[in-house]
Design a protein around this motif. Structure first.
Motif, PDB file in Angstrom:
ATOM      1  N   LYS A 264       0.825  -1.220   0.000  1.00  0.00           N
ATOM      2  CA  LYS A 264       0.000   0.000   0.000  1.00  0.00           C
ATOM      3  C   LYS A 264       0.857   1.266   0.000  1.00  0.00           C
ATOM      4  CE  LYS A 264      -2.562  -1.498   3.537  1.00  0.00           C
ATOM      5  NZ  LYS A 264      -3.621  -1.688   4.557  1.00  0.00           N
ATOM      6  N   SER A 265       2.098   1.127  -0.474  1.00  0.00           N
ATOM      7  CA  SER A 265       3.023   2.275  -0.591  1.00  0.00           C
ATOM      8  C   SER A 265       3.149   3.049   0.719  1.00  0.00           C
ATOM      9  CB  SER A 265       2.556   3.218  -1.715  1.00  0.00           C
ATOM     10  OG  SER A 265       2.468   2.544  -2.939  1.00  0.00           O
ATOM     11  N   GLU A 295       4.798  -8.121  15.333  1.00  0.00           N
ATOM     12  CA  GLU A 295       3.334  -8.088  15.459  1.00  0.00           C
ATOM     13  C   GLU A 295       2.800  -6.666  15.469  1.00  0.00           C
ATOM     14  OE1 GLU A 295      -0.557  -9.408  15.767  1.00  0.00           O
ATOM     15  OE2 GLU A 295       1.272 -10.531  15.280  1.00  0.00           O
ATOM     16  N   ILE A 296       3.421  -5.775  16.238  1.00  0.00           N
ATOM     17  CA  ILE A 296       2.866  -4.416  16.342  1.00  0.00           C
ATOM     18  C   ILE A 296       3.090  -3.621  15.054  1.00  0.00           C
ATOM     19  CG2 ILE A 296       3.043  -4.378  18.859  1.00  0.00           C
ATOM     20  CD1 ILE A 296       5.493  -2.637  18.637  1.00  0.00           C
ATOM     21  N   LEU A 297       4.200  -3.874  14.364  1.00  0.00           N
ATOM     22  CA  LEU A 297       4.430  -3.188  13.088  1.00  0.00           C
ATOM     23  C   LEU A 297       3.472  -3.708  12.029  1.00  0.00           C
ATOM     24  CD1 LEU A 297       8.326  -2.864  12.791  1.00  0.00           C
ATOM     25  CD2 LEU A 297       6.674  -1.249  13.735  1.00  0.00           C
ATOM     26  N   LEU A 298       3.271  -5.024  11.999  1.00  0.00           N
ATOM     27  CA  LEU A 298       2.370  -5.617  11.008  1.00  0.00           C
ATOM     28  C   LEU A 298       0.931  -5.168  11.248  1.00  0.00           C
ATOM     29  CD1 LEU A 298       2.708  -7.398   8.569  1.00  0.00           C
ATOM     30  CD2 LEU A 298       2.361  -9.401  10.011  1.00  0.00           C
ATOM     31  N   ASN A 299       0.522  -5.078  12.509  1.00  0.00           N
ATOM     32  CA  ASN A 299      -0.815  -4.563  12.817  1.00  0.00           C
ATOM     33  C   ASN A 299      -0.989  -3.148  12.295  1.00  0.00           C
ATOM     34  OD1 ASN A 299      -2.103  -6.699  13.979  1.00  0.00           O
ATOM     35  ND2 ASN A 299      -1.940  -5.989  16.078  1.00  0.00           N
ATOM     36  N   ALA A 300       0.020  -2.308  12.525  1.00  0.00           N
ATOM     37  CA  ALA A 300      -0.052  -0.916  12.061  1.00  0.00           C
ATOM     38  C   ALA A 300      -0.148  -0.857  10.542  1.00  0.00           C
ATOM     39  CB  ALA A 300       1.168  -0.137  12.552  1.00  0.00           C
ATOM     40  N   ILE A 301       0.598  -1.733   9.863  1.00  0.00           N
ATOM     41  CA  ILE A 301       0.546  -1.778   8.396  1.00  0.00           C
ATOM     42  C   ILE A 301      -0.839  -2.204   7.918  1.00  0.00           C
ATOM     43  CG2 ILE A 301       1.382  -3.057   6.375  1.00  0.00           C
ATOM     44  CD1 ILE A 301       4.129  -3.179   7.742  1.00  0.00           C
ATOM     45  N   LYS A 302      -1.360  -3.286   8.502  1.00  0.00           N
ATOM     46  CA  LYS A 302      -2.645  -3.848   8.051  1.00  0.00           C
ATOM     47  C   LYS A 302      -3.797  -2.872   8.240  1.00  0.00           C
ATOM     48  CE  LYS A 302      -2.383  -7.804  10.348  1.00  0.00           C
ATOM     49  NZ  LYS A 302      -2.715  -9.175  10.807  1.00  0.00           N
ATOM     50  N   ASP A 308       0.028   5.798   3.826  1.00  0.00           N
ATOM     51  CA  ASP A 308       0.109   6.259   5.221  1.00  0.00           C
ATOM     52  C   ASP A 308       1.543   6.138   5.742  1.00  0.00           C
ATOM     53  OD1 ASP A 308      -2.479   7.049   5.586  1.00  0.00           O
ATOM     54  OD2 ASP A 308      -3.144   5.180   6.517  1.00  0.00           O
ATOM     55  N   ILE A 309       1.887   7.014   6.676  1.00  0.00           N
ATOM     56  CA  ILE A 309       3.173   6.954   7.364  1.00  0.00           C
ATOM     57  C   ILE A 309       2.934   6.434   8.774  1.00  0.00           C
ATOM     58  CG2 ILE A 309       5.159   8.249   8.207  1.00  0.00           C
ATOM     59  CD1 ILE A 309       4.688  10.254   5.969  1.00  0.00           C
ATOM     60  N   ILE A 310       3.698   5.437   9.169  1.00  0.00           N
ATOM     61  CA  ILE A 310       3.610   4.846  10.509  1.00  0.00           C
ATOM     62  C   ILE A 310       4.803   5.356  11.310  1.00  0.00           C
ATOM     63  CG2 ILE A 310       3.636   2.701  11.842  1.00  0.00           C
ATOM     64  CD1 ILE A 310       2.478   1.429   9.126  1.00  0.00           C
ATOM     65  N   ILE A 326       2.478   4.777  16.062  1.00  0.00           N
ATOM     66  CA  ILE A 326       1.308   5.620  15.771  1.00  0.00           C
ATOM     67  C   ILE A 326       0.939   5.510  14.293  1.00  0.00           C
ATOM     68  CG2 ILE A 326       0.412   7.984  15.795  1.00  0.00           C
ATOM     69  CD1 ILE A 326       2.505   8.576  18.007  1.00  0.00           C
ATOM     70  N   ASN A 327      -0.327   5.203  14.034  1.00  0.00           N
ATOM     71  CA  ASN A 327      -0.827   5.155  12.664  1.00  0.00           C
ATOM     72  C   ASN A 327      -2.235   5.739  12.628  1.00  0.00           C
ATOM     73  OD1 ASN A 327      -1.188   2.352  14.017  1.00  0.00           O
ATOM     74  ND2 ASN A 327      -2.820   2.394  12.471  1.00  0.00           N
ATOM     75  N   PRO A 328      -2.713   6.213  11.471  1.00  0.00           N
ATOM     76  CA  PRO A 328      -4.035   6.851  11.396  1.00  0.00           C
ATOM     77  C   PRO A 328      -5.161   5.901  11.800  1.00  0.00           C
ATOM     78  CG  PRO A 328      -2.761   7.318   9.415  1.00  0.00           C
ATOM     79  CD  PRO A 328      -2.002   6.261  10.169  1.00  0.00           C
TER      80      PRO A 328
END
Length: 418
Positions: A264-265, A295-302, A308-310, A326-328
């Protein structure tokens, strides 16, 4: 779970600061009564702690009533002495505070009071959630057995369908066991026996599909093995390392997840460890913390969207190193956004899902599945005697009037041994 406290600091609470540091509990402090509400709004705290001598006039007690009303998920604990029993009794009677600790404070009693209060708070939140869930179930049962509605709308749902739906999500939705079974079925039906009746010919496309879904199913079973090893391990991590080693794990996991980001770029934006924390140490098990970071990075990505910027930001606060991911926040199927406040405690429970949608795109990166990701993250962080919370925050650094999801981990800091 380690409770996170907000301390109203004064000359009367110096011992409290020392005790919180001694038992490695995370906390923040404010010096002005007017700062309390703003700080409670900006973060998530289990307790507000103050000394009764610092709340003596009627105006402050009225403000305390407002705090109790507006922040019901933060318990108020007071430190008191024999000269302030009248005020203490009044605050307890009016339910403005939950519990008190009498001076001189003994360390074990202090920790016991905080632990007991935390259990009460979690039970209270659980009771509210269960009550709401029971009301929802009751309404559904009324709908299901309302024969008029059933006749007019051809309603044929039943409660068991929900159970089957959850089993389907956890075990069979997407690539893996379910698709593997389908491919094997195709394989059997499309395989052609040669003229001698000794060999079957299989179309390449079916063989490729079989191989792909075998890998997905194998990954699922590997995940089950990893999950079981974490569940069975009750060992408290004693090894301590500089926090820069945590930064190394994050950089390594970010590199592994580059392919997932490209879907998702998206991008990661990682801060550095604060210089004030560099000479200290945290509890550190490299393998387990790698599971947590993945896990926490993959959750933020999904749960983020296109481009989006994480953000991953480190802070040094009091006696702990804080990592915020932090993610939107976006709208859920039920109209809520991000992590609804009533669900903040339950996302760390097994099989709890806010959304039932499974995105297969990230399956090969997952080390935990079946709704066990965040519960196992919490289990590992408990072994590191660290605190983890997830909640919505106001967007203070993006150029929009929106909310973000903030996952916060707090690692107790230890002095470097000389």
């Amino acid at each position: 779970m380690i409770p996170h406290s907000l301390l109203f600091e004064s000359e009367n609470t110096k011992q409290v600061t020392e005790l919180l540091e001694e038992i490695n509990y995370t906390f923040e402090r404010v010096n002005q009564f007017e700062e309390i509400a703003k700080t409670l709004e900006d973060g998530k705290f289990h307790f507000l702690i103050f000394h009764v001598a610092d709340i003596t006039n009627d105006d402050d007690q009225k403000k305390l009533t407002e705090l109790t009303k507006h922040f019901p998920q933060t318990l108020i604990l007071i430190i008191t002495d024999k000269t302030k029993w009248d005020i203490t009794a009044s605050l307890l009677k009016q339910h403005m505070v939950y519990d008190f600790i009498q001076t001189p404070i003994e360390t074990n009693h202090f920790q016991f009071t905080l632990d007991r209060s935390l259990q009460y708070l979690l039970t209270k939140l659980k009771s509210q959630f269960i009550n709401e869930a029971e009301n929802h179930l009751y309404k559904r049962m009324v709908e299901i057995f309302d024969w008029k509605k059933s006749l007019s709308h051809k309603e044929n749902e039943n409660i068991a369908s929900d159970i089957i739906h959850q089993m389907n999500i956890n075990l069979f939705q997407g690539s893996g066991i379910g698709t593997l079974m389908s491919v094997v079925s195709i394989l059997i039906s499309k395989g052609k026996l040669d003229e001698e009746g000794k060999n079957y010919f299989i179309p390449k496309a079916i063989m490729d599909l079989l191989s792909e879904n075998y890998d997905a199913a194998k990954s699922m079973f590997d995940s089950m093995s990893i999950s079981q090893s974490v569940i069975d391990d009750e060992t408290i991590v004693e090894n301590k390392e500089p926090p820069q080693k945590l930064l190394s794990i994050i950089n390594r996991e970010m590199e592994i997840l580059n392919e997932a980001l490209e879907i998702k770029s998206q991008k990661f934006n990682l801060s550095q460890i604060p210089t004030s924390a560099v000479d200290k140490k945290i509890r550190f098990d490299e393998t387990k913390l790698s599971y947590v970071i993945r896990e926490i990075l993959l959750n933020a990505i999904k749960y983020s969207k296109e481009k989006d910027i994480i953000y991953l930001i480190f802070f040094h606060k009091e006696n702990f190193l804080e990592l915020k991911v932090i993610n939107p926040a976006y709208q859920n199927n039920d109209g809520t956004n991000g992590i609804p406040e009533k669900f903040e405690s339950f996302v760390f429970e097994p099989f709890f899902r806010i959304s039932s949608v499974v995105d297969d795109s990230y399956a090969k990166f997952e080390q935990f599945r079946f709704g066990l990701g965040l519960p196992l993250v919490k289990k590992i962080l408990d072994q590191h005697q660290s605190n983890v919370q997830i909640y919505n925050i106001e967007n203070n650094f993006r150029n929009e009037s929106t909310k973000d999801i903030c996952l916060t981990i707090r690692f107790p800091l230890f002095e470097e041994e000389k």
